[in-house]
Design a protein around this motif. Structure first.
Motif, mmCIF file in Angstrom:
data_model
loop_
_atom_site.group_PDB
_atom_site.id
_atom_site.type_symbol
_atom_site.label_atom_id
_atom_site.label_comp_id
_atom_site.label_asym_id
_atom_site.label_seq_id
_atom_site.Cartn_x
_atom_site.Cartn_y
_atom_site.Cartn_z
ATOM 1 N N ALA A 298 -9.387 21.570 -12.938
ATOM 2 C CA ALA A 298 -8.946 20.348 -13.618
ATOM 3 C C ALA A 298 -7.427 20.226 -13.573
ATOM 4 N N ALA A 299 -6.976 18.977 -13.654
ATOM 5 C CA ALA A 299 -5.540 18.711 -13.672
ATOM 6 C C ALA A 299 -5.007 18.942 -15.079
ATOM 7 N N LEU A 300 -4.564 20.166 -15.341
ATOM 8 C CA LEU A 300 -4.058 20.517 -16.666
ATOM 9 C C LEU A 300 -2.549 20.714 -16.604
ATOM 10 N N THR A 301 -1.826 19.820 -17.250
ATOM 11 C CA THR A 301 -0.378 19.939 -17.365
ATOM 12 C C THR A 301 -0.021 20.042 -18.846
ATOM 13 N N VAL A 302 1.235 20.320 -19.115
ATOM 14 C CA VAL A 302 1.682 20.375 -20.504
ATOM 15 C C VAL A 302 1.455 19.027 -21.187
ATOM 16 N N ASP A 303 1.716 17.925 -20.475
ATOM 17 C CA ASP A 303 1.514 16.590 -21.043
ATOM 18 C C ASP A 303 0.032 16.320 -21.284
ATOM 19 N N THR A 304 -0.811 16.757 -20.354
ATOM 20 C CA THR A 304 -2.259 16.576 -20.507
ATOM 21 C C THR A 304 -2.749 17.286 -21.760
ATOM 22 N N VAL A 305 -2.348 18.537 -21.913
ATOM 23 C CA VAL A 305 -2.773 19.320 -23.072
ATOM 24 C C VAL A 305 -2.265 18.685 -24.372
ATOM 25 N N ALA A 306 -1.040 18.176 -24.339
ATOM 26 C CA ALA A 306 -0.478 17.541 -25.538
ATOM 27 C C ALA A 306 -1.325 16.350 -25.971
ATOM 28 N N ARG A 307 -1.853 15.608 -24.990
ATOM 29 C CA ARG A 307 -2.685 14.439 -25.319
ATOM 30 C C ARG A 307 -4.091 14.837 -25.762
ATOM 31 N N CYS A 308 -4.418 16.120 -25.684
ATOM 32 C CA CYS A 308 -5.711 16.596 -26.190
ATOM 33 C C CYS A 308 -5.673 16.824 -27.705
ATOM 34 N N ASN A 309 -4.464 16.851 -28.278
ATOM 35 C CA ASN A 309 -4.305 17.009 -29.729
ATOM 36 C C ASN A 309 -5.045 18.227 -30.270
ATOM 37 N N LEU A 310 -4.744 19.371 -29.659
ATOM 38 C CA LEU A 310 -5.314 20.626 -30.141
ATOM 39 C C LEU A 310 -4.598 21.066 -31.411
ATOM 40 N N GLY A 311 -5.262 21.861 -32.221
ATOM 41 C CA GLY A 311 -4.660 22.371 -33.443
ATOM 42 C C GLY A 311 -5.602 23.340 -34.127
ATOM 43 N N TYR A 312 -5.303 23.636 -35.367
ATOM 44 C CA TYR A 312 -6.172 24.524 -36.143
ATOM 45 C C TYR A 312 -6.062 24.167 -37.613
ATOM 46 N N ARG A 313 -7.224 23.902 -38.229
ATOM 47 C CA ARG A 313 -7.289 23.741 -39.680
ATOM 48 C C ARG A 313 -8.576 24.393 -40.153
ATOM 49 N N SER A 314 -8.456 25.237 -41.149
ATOM 50 C CA SER A 314 -9.613 25.961 -41.658
ATOM 51 C C SER A 314 -10.594 25.007 -42.325
ATOM 52 N N ALA A 315 -11.807 25.500 -42.559
ATOM 53 C CA ALA A 315 -12.837 24.679 -43.194
ATOM 54 C C ALA A 315 -12.360 24.134 -44.538
ATOM 55 N N ALA A 316 -11.685 24.974 -45.309
ATOM 56 C CA ALA A 316 -11.200 24.526 -46.615
ATOM 57 C C ALA A 316 -10.166 23.421 -46.483
ATOM 58 N N ASP A 317 -9.278 23.542 -45.490
ATOM 59 C CA ASP A 317 -8.209 22.561 -45.325
ATOM 60 C C ASP A 317 -8.686 21.246 -44.726
ATOM 61 N N VAL A 318 -9.754 21.300 -43.925
ATOM 62 C CA VAL A 318 -10.192 20.102 -43.207
ATOM 63 C C VAL A 318 -11.397 19.435 -43.865
ATOM 64 N N LYS A 319 -11.891 20.005 -44.950
ATOM 65 C CA LYS A 319 -13.131 19.519 -45.576
ATOM 66 C C LYS A 319 -13.073 18.029 -45.914
ATOM 67 N N THR A 320 -12.004 17.587 -46.543
ATOM 68 C CA THR A 320 -11.897 16.183 -46.937
ATOM 69 C C THR A 320 -11.904 15.266 -45.724
ATOM 70 N N SER A 321 -11.154 15.645 -44.686
ATOM 71 C CA SER A 321 -11.088 14.847 -43.468
ATOM 72 C C SER A 321 -12.440 14.775 -42.770
ATOM 73 N N VAL A 322 -13.140 15.909 -42.686
ATOM 74 C CA VAL A 322 -14.447 15.941 -42.025
ATOM 75 C C VAL A 322 -15.456 15.082 -42.781
ATOM 76 N N LYS A 323 -15.491 15.213 -44.086
ATOM 77 C CA LYS A 323 -16.422 14.407 -44.879
ATOM 78 C C LYS A 323 -16.153 12.915 -44.679
ATOM 79 N N ASP A 324 -14.895 12.546 -44.655
ATOM 80 C CA ASP A 324 -14.521 11.148 -44.451
ATOM 81 C C ASP A 324 -14.935 10.673 -43.058
ATOM 82 N N TYR A 325 -14.668 11.491 -42.060
ATOM 83 C CA TYR A 325 -14.988 11.168 -40.660
ATOM 84 C C TYR A 325 -16.487 10.964 -40.471
ATOM 85 N N ILE A 326 -17.293 11.888 -40.983
ATOM 86 C CA ILE A 326 -18.747 11.788 -40.828
ATOM 87 C C ILE A 326 -19.295 10.594 -41.606
ATOM 88 N N LYS A 327 -18.763 10.350 -42.778
ATOM 89 C CA LYS A 327 -19.212 9.207 -43.585
ATOM 90 C C LYS A 327 -18.921 7.898 -42.864
#
Length: 343
Positions: A298-327
């Protein structure tokens, strides 16, 4: 008297044994009977797999455990906990939530991808295109989460839409034409010639499209559109999911594995590390004949990866966002049992 003492000693022995057993269980040590426990980690062939790039390349160090990464077709990832020996998996958050509500024993450990979808177009009549500018147009899209999110964005912006490619288009309606894979959308954009054409693609396919179709431009950023409608920066697109029974027996490992993913996005911001990851994928393909990952080429560049919006948030930290997203996308109210509580 001797009988009484013997009975008391037996009771005491059982009590000590019970305390020792409970302590071992609470520590959540490997349950492999002295041998290393093999942990089966499944990931889909595509952007979500990038969430495990550092772990796949450098390994995950956890005493008593061996990690076996298994890359499979993206369309199969939703059923891994029902049809395979998966202990952990990276998968679309909405797919995991759907499985959970159907009674599958799984839990969300962390969210690792926060949106990678864009509308790419050729020969658009103007440089800046909004969702409203797509009225009367056909927009190619893939199914599942992609079309669910697209339909939600259109609905919340009071834009009519129908699925299908109508011959006589209404000027106030967006027409959604579904394809099985993003590569088909890229082919259709390439074949558009001098005509207008639009398609929803996720990275790294956006980069692939722009390399093959010189006129292709990113016109709409779904992540920015989501932020306009919600209070969240990006949406919890893909997450690390654990089989509940595995997490209960191996909590220390689940915590260690999740922690190993925290620096993944920063690690992939380096071109050298991207090259190391692709080399690891080439090696993976050489030793796995059952499925060959397309990410190796695959064509993977630094810009490509940046547009993938990778990150890390634990279950406790992302719970509100996930509930909102699924709802918002499915109308389902998730309970707290879906979210892994760290040991």
């Amino acid at each position: 008297m001797k009988k009484f003492v013997a009975v008391m000693l037996a009771v005491l022995t059982l009590a000590v044994g019970f305390v020792t057993f409970a302590a071992c269980k609470d520590d959540k040590k490997p349950q492999g009977g002295g041998e290393n426990v093999t942990v089966n980690v499944y990931l889909p062939d595509g952007t979500p797999a990038l969430a495990l790039a550092k772990a796949m390349t450098e390994g995950v160090s956890a005493e008593g455990y061996d990690v076996d990464f298994k890359i499979i077709a993206a369309g199969d990832i939703g059923k891994v906990f029902a049809a395979t020996n998966a202990d952990l998996a990276i998968m679309p958050t909405i797919g995991a939530a759907t499985n959970y509500t159907k009674g599958v024993g799984i839990q969300l450990v962390s969210t690792n991808v926060f949106g990678n979808l864009y509308i790419v177009g050729v020969n658009a009549p103007k440089e800046e295109v909004s969702l409203a500018d797509l009225k009367g147009k056909t927009v190619m899209t893939t199914a599942a989460t992609t079309i669910q999110l697209f339909e939600y964005l259109l609905k919340e912006n009071d834009i009519k839409y129908v699925e299908g490619d109508a011959a006589d288009k209404e000027s106030d309606t967006v027409y959604l034409k579904s394809y099985d894979d993003g590569s088909q959308i890229i082919q259709a954009l390439a074949a558009a010639g001098s005509g207008e054409a639009y398609g929803v693609l996720g990275e790294p396919q956006v980069t692939v499209c722009q390399s093959k179709v010189s006129a292709a431009k990113i016109l709409v950023d779904f992540q920015a559109e989501w932020e306009k409608l919600t209070s969240f920066d990006g949406y919890p697109q893909a997450s690390l999911i654990a089989k509940k029974s595995f997490a209960e027996a191996n909590g220390a490992f689940v915590n260690a594995f999740a922690a190993a993913l925290e620096s993944n996005a920063a690690w992939l911001a380096s071109a050298d590390n991207i090259a190391k990851f692709k080399a690891a994928l080439v090696s993976y393909n050489e030793t796995h004949s059952d499925y060959q990952t397309t990410l190796a080429n695959a064509a993977l560049t630094v810009d490509t990866v940046a547009r993938c919006n990778l990150g890390y948030r634990s279950a406790a930290d992302v719970k509100t966002s996930v509930k909102d997203y699924i709802k918002r996308l499915s109308g389902t109210d998730l309970d707290d049992g879906f979210f892994y509580a760290a040991a």
